[in-house]
Design a protein around this motif. Structure first.
Motif, PDB file in Angstrom:
ATOM      1  N   GLY A 184      -5.780  11.034  -0.769  1.00 47.63           N
ATOM      2  CA  GLY A 184      -4.375  10.985  -1.161  1.00 47.63           C
ATOM      3  C   GLY A 184      -3.483  10.478  -0.055  1.00 47.63           C
ATOM      4  N   ILE A 185      -4.002  10.510   1.174  1.00 51.59           N
ATOM      5  CA  ILE A 185      -3.246  10.112   2.350  1.00 51.59           C
ATOM      6  C   ILE A 185      -4.261   9.589   3.360  1.00 51.59           C
ATOM      7  N   ALA A 186      -3.827   8.702   4.260  1.00 51.29           N
ATOM      8  CA  ALA A 186      -4.792   8.041   5.138  1.00 51.29           C
ATOM      9  C   ALA A 186      -4.994   8.747   6.492  1.00 51.29           C
ATOM     10  N   ASP A 187      -3.913   9.066   7.191  1.00 47.53           N
ATOM     11  CA  ASP A 187      -4.024   9.465   8.604  1.00 47.53           C
ATOM     12  C   ASP A 187      -5.009  10.596   8.884  1.00 47.53           C
ATOM     13  N   PRO A 188      -4.878  11.744   8.229  1.00 47.62           N
ATOM     14  CA  PRO A 188      -5.813  12.832   8.548  1.00 47.62           C
ATOM     15  C   PRO A 188      -7.263  12.502   8.183  1.00 47.62           C
ATOM     16  N   VAL A 189      -7.430  11.628   7.213  1.00 46.01           N
ATOM     17  CA  VAL A 189      -8.783  11.250   6.782  1.00 46.01           C
ATOM     18  C   VAL A 189      -9.404  10.307   7.813  1.00 46.01           C
ATOM     19  N   LEU A 190      -8.623   9.331   8.266  1.00 51.38           N
ATOM     20  CA  LEU A 190      -9.095   8.426   9.325  1.00 51.38           C
ATOM     21  C   LEU A 190      -9.402   9.223  10.596  1.00 51.38           C
ATOM     22  N   ALA A 191      -8.541  10.194  10.904  1.00 50.93           N
ATOM     23  CA  ALA A 191      -8.739  10.996  12.122  1.00 50.93           C
ATOM     24  C   ALA A 191     -10.015  11.829  12.022  1.00 50.93           C
ATOM     25  N   ALA A 192     -10.260  12.425  10.854  1.00 50.58           N
ATOM     26  CA  ALA A 192     -11.455  13.261  10.673  1.00 50.58           C
ATOM     27  C   ALA A 192     -12.724  12.416  10.797  1.00 50.58           C
ATOM     28  N   ALA A 193     -12.675  11.188  10.306  1.00 50.06           N
ATOM     29  CA  ALA A 193     -13.828  10.298  10.445  1.00 50.06           C
ATOM     30  C   ALA A 193     -13.997   9.888  11.904  1.00 50.06           C
ATOM     31  N   ASP A 194     -12.878   9.537  12.528  1.00 51.55           N
ATOM     32  CA  ASP A 194     -12.898   9.103  13.932  1.00 51.55           C
ATOM     33  C   ASP A 194     -13.541  10.105  14.872  1.00 51.55           C
ATOM     34  N   ASP A 213      -1.455  10.017  -7.554  1.00 50.74           N
ATOM     35  CA  ASP A 213      -1.164   9.600  -6.187  1.00 50.74           C
ATOM     36  C   ASP A 213      -1.792  10.520  -5.133  1.00 50.74           C
ATOM     37  N   ASP A 214      -1.936  11.807  -5.447  1.00 51.60           N
ATOM     38  CA  ASP A 214      -2.544  12.710  -4.462  1.00 51.60           C
ATOM     39  C   ASP A 214      -4.049  12.446  -4.324  1.00 51.60           C
ATOM     40  N   HIS A 215      -4.569  11.485  -5.084  1.00 56.11           N
ATOM     41  CA  HIS A 215      -5.982  11.112  -4.984  1.00 56.11           C
ATOM     42  C   HIS A 215      -6.192   9.675  -4.509  1.00 56.11           C
ATOM     43  N   VAL A 216      -5.169   8.830  -4.654  1.00 49.82           N
ATOM     44  CA  VAL A 216      -5.329   7.405  -4.309  1.00 49.82           C
ATOM     45  C   VAL A 216      -4.315   6.930  -3.264  1.00 49.82           C
ATOM     46  N   GLY A 217      -3.373   7.802  -2.894  1.00 55.18           N
ATOM     47  CA  GLY A 217      -2.257   7.382  -2.039  1.00 55.18           C
ATOM     48  C   GLY A 217      -2.658   6.826  -0.687  1.00 55.18           C
ATOM     49  N   GLY A 218      -3.851   7.189  -0.200  1.00 55.92           N
ATOM     50  CA  GLY A 218      -4.290   6.698   1.110  1.00 55.92           C
ATOM     51  C   GLY A 218      -5.181   5.462   1.029  1.00 55.92           C
ATOM     52  N   ASN A 219      -5.482   4.998  -0.172  1.00 54.68           N
ATOM     53  CA  ASN A 219      -6.407   3.863  -0.335  1.00 54.68           C
ATOM     54  C   ASN A 219      -6.018   2.654   0.523  1.00 54.68           C
ATOM     55  N   ALA A 220      -4.774   2.198   0.368  1.00 52.57           N
ATOM     56  CA  ALA A 220      -4.355   0.931   0.983  1.00 52.57           C
ATOM     57  C   ALA A 220      -4.482   0.997   2.499  1.00 52.57           C
ATOM     58  N   GLU A 221      -4.004   2.103   3.073  1.00 46.18           N
ATOM     59  CA  GLU A 221      -4.010   2.211   4.530  1.00 46.18           C
ATOM     60  C   GLU A 221      -5.439   2.342   5.077  1.00 46.18           C
ATOM     61  N   ILE A 222      -6.294   3.053   4.367  1.00 50.68           N
ATOM     62  CA  ILE A 222      -7.684   3.192   4.820  1.00 50.68           C
ATOM     63  C   ILE A 222      -8.405   1.857   4.693  1.00 50.68           C
ATOM     64  N   LYS A 223      -8.152   1.134   3.605  1.00 55.03           N
ATOM     65  CA  LYS A 223      -8.734  -0.204   3.452  1.00 55.03           C
ATOM     66  C   LYS A 223      -8.300  -1.108   4.599  1.00 55.03           C
TER      67      LYS A 223
END
Ligand code: ZN
Ligand code: FE
Length: 241
Positions: free
Chosen positions: A32-42, A58-68
Motif C-alpha cells: 500500500g506504500i513504498a518506503d517501509p517496504v523498500l526499507a524492510a527489504a533493504d 489503494d491500501d494494497h496498490v498505493g506503493g506499486n509505482a514507487e517500488i517499481k
C-alpha cells in the motif's frame, strides 16, 4: 526455502515480503506504500523483483509505482481490475500461475470484497496470500460482490490443506474475535484463541499468519452452515460496534 515476513504499514495493514533464497527473488504482496517496504527489504539485502496485488484498493496498490521505479519490480494484478490498477504489468485470473524462483503460486479468483479480487496460493510451501478475503476469524466486507460469492470463497479456502498458512492483509484479529464470540459464545477453541490473540496484541505481537485448521475451528464465516447463515453473520458484522 521461502522466507515470509510482515511489514506493518498504516493503521493495520500488513505487506508480506516473500524471499526465495535460491533464486534471490523477492515479492511484495499488496504494498500500500513504498518506503517501509523498500526499507524492510533493504535491511535484509533483498531486492524486490515482483509485486503481487490481490485487489485494486489503494491500501494494497498505493506503493506499486514507487517500488517499481526503485527496483524494476514486475507487478502482477487481477485481470478483472486491470482498468483500476494502472501500474500492473501482468494480469491474472482464476487458473493462472505466477512463479517466484521455483515456487509456483496458483491464482484463485475470490470475488466479493471487490469483483476481481484474487488470492495467491503457494501449494508447494502451504501458503495463501488471502488479501482482504479471509482474515483471522473474519472475512472481507462485501463492497462489490454478493454474500453468495464470498460464501463460495469460504467453502473453497476452508477446503485447502489444514496446515496452509494464511497471510491476510490486515491485523483485524482482535475485533474479529470479539464478534466471533458473540456468534459462538460456547466455542471453546474460539474462546482460547481470543485469549491468546489478546495477549499477543498486548505484547505487540502480530497475530498472523493463521492456518486453515485454526480458521475452520474458530472463524464464524467459514463455520456458517449455509449461505443464509453466512449472509446474516456478514451483515451483523457490518453493524458490530
Ligand atoms: Zn480492500
Ligand atoms: Fe485492505
Amino acid at each position: 526455502m521461502l522466507e515470509i515476513i510482515p511489514v506493518p504499514v498504516f493503521q493495520d495493514n500488513y505487506v508480506w515480503l516473500a524471499h526465495d533464497h535460491s533464486s534471490g527473488e523477492t515479492v511484495a504482496v499488496d504494498p500500500g506504500i513504498a518506503d517501509p517496504v523498500l526499507a524492510a527489504a533493504d535491511v535484509r539485502g533483498w531486492r524486490i523483483s515482483q509485486i503481487w496485488n490481490t485487489h485494486w484498493h489503494d491500501d494494497h496498490v498505493g506503493g506499486n509505482a514507487e517500488i517499481k521505479a526503485a527496483t524494476g519490480a514486475i507487478v502482477t494484478a487481477p485481470r478483472r481490475e486491470a482498468d483500476r490498477i494502472a501500474t500492473g504489468d501482468v494480469f491474472v485470473d482464476e487458473g493462472d500461475v505466477v512463479t517466484l524462483g521455483e515456487h509456483v503460486a496458483e491464482v484463485l479468483a475470490v470475488p466479493g470484497h471487490t469483483l476481481g479480487h484474487v488470492a495467491y496460493h503457494l501449494s508447494g510451501v502451504g501458503a495463501l496470500f488471502s488479501g482482504d478475503t479471509l482474515f483471522a476469524m473474519g472475512c472481507g466486507r462485501l463492497f462489490e460482490g454478493t454474500a453468495e460469492q464470498m460464501w463460495a470463497n469460504m467453502r473453497r479456502l476452508g477446503a485447502l490443506p489444514p496446515d496452509t498458512l494464511v497471510y491476510a492483509a490486515h491485523e483485524y484479529t482482535l475485533g474479529n474475535a470479539d464478534f466471533a464470540l458473540t456468534v459462538e459464545p460456547d466455542n471453546g477453541a474460539l474462546a482460547r484463541r481470543a485469549d491468546s490473540v489478546a495477549a499477543m496484541r498486548r505484547s505487540g505481537m502480530i497475530t498472523l499468519p493463521s492456518t486453515i485448521e485454526r480458521e475452520r475451528a474458530t472463524n464464524p464465516f467459514l463455520r456458517a452452515g449455509s449461505v443464509e447463515e453466512f449472509a446474516r453473520r456478514r451483515a451483523a458484522k457490518d453493524d458490530f460496534r
